[in-house]
Design a protein around this motif. Structure first.
Motif, PDB file in Angstrom:
ATOM      1  N   LEU A  99       0.843  -1.195   0.000  1.00  0.00           N
ATOM      2  CA  LEU A  99       0.000   0.000   0.000  1.00  0.00           C
ATOM      3  C   LEU A  99       0.878   1.244   0.000  1.00  0.00           C
ATOM      4  CD1 LEU A  99      -2.740   1.407   0.167  1.00  0.00           C
ATOM      5  CD2 LEU A  99      -2.622   1.140   2.659  1.00  0.00           C
ATOM      6  N   GLN A 100       1.873   1.239   0.855  1.00  0.00           N
ATOM      7  CA  GLN A 100       2.821   2.355   0.921  1.00  0.00           C
ATOM      8  C   GLN A 100       3.532   2.530  -0.415  1.00  0.00           C
ATOM      9  OE1 GLN A 100       5.205   2.910   4.678  1.00  0.00           O
ATOM     10  NE2 GLN A 100       6.793   2.091   3.339  1.00  0.00           N
ATOM     11  N   TYR A 101       4.006   1.442  -0.988  1.00  0.00           N
ATOM     12  CA  TYR A 101       4.736   1.490  -2.262  1.00  0.00           C
ATOM     13  C   TYR A 101       3.871   2.053  -3.388  1.00  0.00           C
ATOM     14  CZ  TYR A 101       6.934  -0.121  -6.554  1.00  0.00           C
ATOM     15  OH  TYR A 101       7.472  -0.161  -7.809  1.00  0.00           O
ATOM     16  N   TYR A 102       2.652   1.530  -3.522  1.00  0.00           N
ATOM     17  CA  TYR A 102       1.800   1.969  -4.623  1.00  0.00           C
ATOM     18  C   TYR A 102       1.293   3.398  -4.441  1.00  0.00           C
ATOM     19  CZ  TYR A 102       1.936  -2.732  -6.519  1.00  0.00           C
ATOM     20  OH  TYR A 102       2.367  -3.919  -7.062  1.00  0.00           O
ATOM     21  N   LEU A 103       1.076   3.813  -3.207  1.00  0.00           N
ATOM     22  CA  LEU A 103       0.701   5.213  -2.980  1.00  0.00           C
ATOM     23  C   LEU A 103       1.853   6.147  -3.337  1.00  0.00           C
ATOM     24  CD1 LEU A 103      -1.421   5.215   0.289  1.00  0.00           C
ATOM     25  CD2 LEU A 103      -2.050   6.242  -1.889  1.00  0.00           C
ATOM     26  N   ILE A 104       3.048   5.760  -2.970  1.00  0.00           N
ATOM     27  CA  ILE A 104       4.217   6.573  -3.321  1.00  0.00           C
ATOM     28  C   ILE A 104       4.377   6.621  -4.839  1.00  0.00           C
ATOM     29  CG2 ILE A 104       6.753   6.628  -3.251  1.00  0.00           C
ATOM     30  CD1 ILE A 104       6.503   5.648  -0.306  1.00  0.00           C
ATOM     31  N   ALA A 105       4.256   5.469  -5.490  1.00  0.00           N
ATOM     32  CA  ALA A 105       4.404   5.415  -6.946  1.00  0.00           C
ATOM     33  C   ALA A 105       3.352   6.266  -7.649  1.00  0.00           C
ATOM     34  CB  ALA A 105       4.322   3.965  -7.429  1.00  0.00           C
ATOM     35  N   ALA A 106       2.130   6.258  -7.154  1.00  0.00           N
ATOM     36  CA  ALA A 106       1.048   7.028  -7.784  1.00  0.00           C
ATOM     37  C   ALA A 106       1.171   8.525  -7.534  1.00  0.00           C
ATOM     38  CB  ALA A 106      -0.305   6.533  -7.267  1.00  0.00           C
ATOM     39  N   ASN A 107       2.016   8.889  -6.588  1.00  0.00           N
ATOM     40  CA  ASN A 107       2.132  10.297  -6.208  1.00  0.00           C
ATOM     41  C   ASN A 107       3.528  10.871  -6.407  1.00  0.00           C
ATOM     42  OD1 ASN A 107      -0.538  11.285  -4.832  1.00  0.00           O
ATOM     43  ND2 ASN A 107      -0.261   9.131  -4.294  1.00  0.00           N
ATOM     44  N   GLY A 108       4.211  10.418  -7.433  1.00  0.00           N
ATOM     45  CA  GLY A 108       5.487  11.032  -7.791  1.00  0.00           C
ATOM     46  C   GLY A 108       6.718  10.192  -7.557  1.00  0.00           C
ATOM     47  N   GLY A 109       6.567   8.987  -7.045  1.00  0.00           N
ATOM     48  CA  GLY A 109       7.700   8.087  -6.886  1.00  0.00           C
ATOM     49  C   GLY A 109       8.669   8.492  -5.793  1.00  0.00           C
ATOM     50  N   ARG A 110       9.922   8.178  -6.017  1.00  0.00           N
ATOM     51  CA  ARG A 110      10.953   8.355  -4.989  1.00  0.00           C
ATOM     52  C   ARG A 110      11.195   9.816  -4.587  1.00  0.00           C
ATOM     53  NH1 ARG A 110      15.487   3.948  -6.872  1.00  0.00           N
ATOM     54  NH2 ARG A 110      14.180   2.148  -6.418  1.00  0.00           N
ATOM     55  N   GLU A 111      10.853  10.729  -5.468  1.00  0.00           N
ATOM     56  CA  GLU A 111      11.059  12.144  -5.167  1.00  0.00           C
ATOM     57  C   GLU A 111       9.837  12.778  -4.513  1.00  0.00           C
ATOM     58  OE1 GLU A 111      14.089  13.343  -5.548  1.00  0.00           O
ATOM     59  OE2 GLU A 111      14.613  11.358  -6.321  1.00  0.00           O
ATOM     60  N   SER A 112       8.795  11.996  -4.303  1.00  0.00           N
ATOM     61  CA  SER A 112       7.550  12.538  -3.762  1.00  0.00           C
ATOM     62  C   SER A 112       7.671  12.872  -2.280  1.00  0.00           C
ATOM     63  CB  SER A 112       6.401  11.553  -3.971  1.00  0.00           C
ATOM     64  OG  SER A 112       6.562  10.435  -3.129  1.00  0.00           O
ATOM     65  N   LEU A 113       6.719  13.671  -1.819  1.00  0.00           N
ATOM     66  CA  LEU A 113       6.612  14.026  -0.417  1.00  0.00           C
ATOM     67  C   LEU A 113       6.442  12.771   0.444  1.00  0.00           C
ATOM     68  CD1 LEU A 113       6.623  16.927   0.578  1.00  0.00           C
ATOM     69  CD2 LEU A 113       4.134  16.835   0.675  1.00  0.00           C
ATOM     70  N   LEU A 114       5.620  11.848  -0.036  1.00  0.00           N
ATOM     71  CA  LEU A 114       5.383  10.603   0.711  1.00  0.00           C
ATOM     72  C   LEU A 114       6.663   9.791   0.855  1.00  0.00           C
ATOM     73  CD1 LEU A 114       1.963   9.380  -0.719  1.00  0.00           C
ATOM     74  CD2 LEU A 114       2.433  10.126   1.602  1.00  0.00           C
ATOM     75  N   ALA A 115       7.410   9.655  -0.229  1.00  0.00           N
ATOM     76  CA  ALA A 115       8.653   8.883  -0.178  1.00  0.00           C
ATOM     77  C   ALA A 115       9.646   9.519   0.789  1.00  0.00           C
ATOM     78  CB  ALA A 115       9.265   8.769  -1.570  1.00  0.00           C
ATOM     79  N   GLN A 116       9.747  10.833   0.773  1.00  0.00           N
ATOM     80  CA  GLN A 116      10.651  11.530   1.683  1.00  0.00           C
ATOM     81  C   GLN A 116      10.209  11.334   3.132  1.00  0.00           C
ATOM     82  OE1 GLN A 116      10.994  15.631   0.492  1.00  0.00           O
ATOM     83  NE2 GLN A 116      11.238  15.056  -1.649  1.00  0.00           N
ATOM     84  N   ALA A 117       8.902  11.375   3.355  1.00  0.00           N
ATOM     85  CA  ALA A 117       8.372  11.221   4.710  1.00  0.00           C
ATOM     86  C   ALA A 117       8.617   9.807   5.253  1.00  0.00           C
ATOM     87  CB  ALA A 117       6.887  11.546   4.733  1.00  0.00           C
ATOM     88  N   VAL A 118       8.453   8.807   4.404  1.00  0.00           N
ATOM     89  CA  VAL A 118       8.637   7.418   4.839  1.00  0.00           C
ATOM     90  C   VAL A 118      10.105   7.142   5.134  1.00  0.00           C
ATOM     91  CG1 VAL A 118       8.534   5.015   4.070  1.00  0.00           C
ATOM     92  CG2 VAL A 118       6.587   6.529   3.695  1.00  0.00           C
ATOM     93  N   GLY A 119      10.983   7.650   4.300  1.00  0.00           N
ATOM     94  CA  GLY A 119      12.413   7.448   4.512  1.00  0.00           C
ATOM     95  C   GLY A 119      12.765   5.975   4.562  1.00  0.00           C
ATOM     96  N   GLY A 120      13.566   5.578   5.540  1.00  0.00           N
ATOM     97  CA  GLY A 120      13.995   4.190   5.674  1.00  0.00           C
ATOM     98  C   GLY A 120      12.986   3.298   6.372  1.00  0.00           C
ATOM     99  N   ASP A 121      11.932   3.878   6.926  1.00  0.00           N
ATOM    100  CA  ASP A 121      10.852   3.156   7.606  1.00  0.00           C
ATOM    101  C   ASP A 121      11.389   2.192   8.656  1.00  0.00           C
ATOM    102  OD1 ASP A 121       8.254   2.446   8.255  1.00  0.00           O
ATOM    103  OD2 ASP A 121       8.111   0.943   6.681  1.00  0.00           O
ATOM    104  N   TRP A 122      12.203   2.708   9.579  1.00  0.00           N
ATOM    105  CA  TRP A 122      12.791   1.862  10.615  1.00  0.00           C
ATOM    106  C   TRP A 122      11.731   1.243  11.512  1.00  0.00           C
ATOM    107  CZ3 TRP A 122      12.204   2.711  15.811  1.00  0.00           C
ATOM    108  CH2 TRP A 122      11.751   3.976  16.193  1.00  0.00           C
ATOM    109  N   LYS A 123      10.624   1.961  11.748  1.00  0.00           N
ATOM    110  CA  LYS A 123       9.575   1.405  12.598  1.00  0.00           C
ATOM    111  C   LYS A 123       8.947   0.171  11.943  1.00  0.00           C
ATOM    112  CE  LYS A 123       7.735   5.351  15.187  1.00  0.00           C
ATOM    113  NZ  LYS A 123       6.497   6.135  15.396  1.00  0.00           N
ATOM    114  N   GLY A 124       8.712   0.235  10.648  1.00  0.00           N
ATOM    115  CA  GLY A 124       8.128  -0.894   9.934  1.00  0.00           C
ATOM    116  C   GLY A 124       9.036  -2.115   9.955  1.00  0.00           C
TER     117      GLY A 124
END
Length: 192
Positions: free
Chosen positions: A122-147
């Protein structure tokens, strides 16, 4: 595609999951503390699962709020997450009714693990649909250490349930505590 329908549907499913879980709490037959105390395993498992469903609802809300677009892949990934979350009432009730026995604690951990794994697409596809690796979502998720930490602790909890189910429950509660602390990554990126 409009994200409003996805949000409304997901909110409805999560509300039903919580409703089903609370219906598993039975009214004590008697008026003494001893009768109430007999219900503690069911109540404790309910509290833990309620917190987990709340965490997923909160993160889902923040993620979709930050997203501008969704697509078919997002819809299917969301359904996958909702499927695993919909198993929470069954495993919650089973674990509580059996006083945190080995197999119910393992199965509960497995469902938690699958929810965490289902969050990734879900995280991956939302990021992909919203600009990919350079998107705000991708920057916010970062390395996702909690996950990553959550998945590791769920796997450890599943294995430890064979010998020490209470240790597994403490691990599951620790993961919930880590996620219970509000995650400001998305909010901080949006406000910039």
């Amino acid at each position: 595609m409009e994200k409003g329908r996805l949000e409304a549907f997901s909110d409805g499913v999560l509300a039903i999951i919580i409703t089903i879980m609370v219906l598993e709490l039975k009214v004590p037959h008697g008026d003494g503390w001893d009768v109430l105390f007999q219900q503690w395993p069911v109540f404790l498992s309910y509290v833990l699962s309620f917190v987990y469903v709340g965490i997923y609802w909160n993160n889902h809300h923040h993620f979709l709020h930050a997203a501008e677009k969704i697509n078919g892949s997002v819809l299917w990934a969301n359904l996958n997450l909702l499927f695993w979350l919909s198993l929470m009432p069954v495993t919650t009730g089973w674990m509580g009714e059996n006083h945190f026995a080995r197999l119910p604690v393992q199965v509960y951990g497995f469902v938690l693990l699958m929810c965490a794994i289902a969050w990734r697409p879900l995280q991956y596809y939302l990021i992909a649909a919203n600009g990919g690796r350079e998107s705000l979502l991708a920057q916010a998720v970062g390395g996702d250490w909690k996950g990553k930490l959550a998945v590791t602790m769920y796997l450890l909890g599943i294995l430890l349930a064979l010998v020490a189910p209470w240790v597994s429950c403490l691990l599951y509660a620790t993961v919930a505590a880590i996620w219970f602390i509000p995650d400001r990554r998305i909010e901080s990126r949006i406000l910039k």
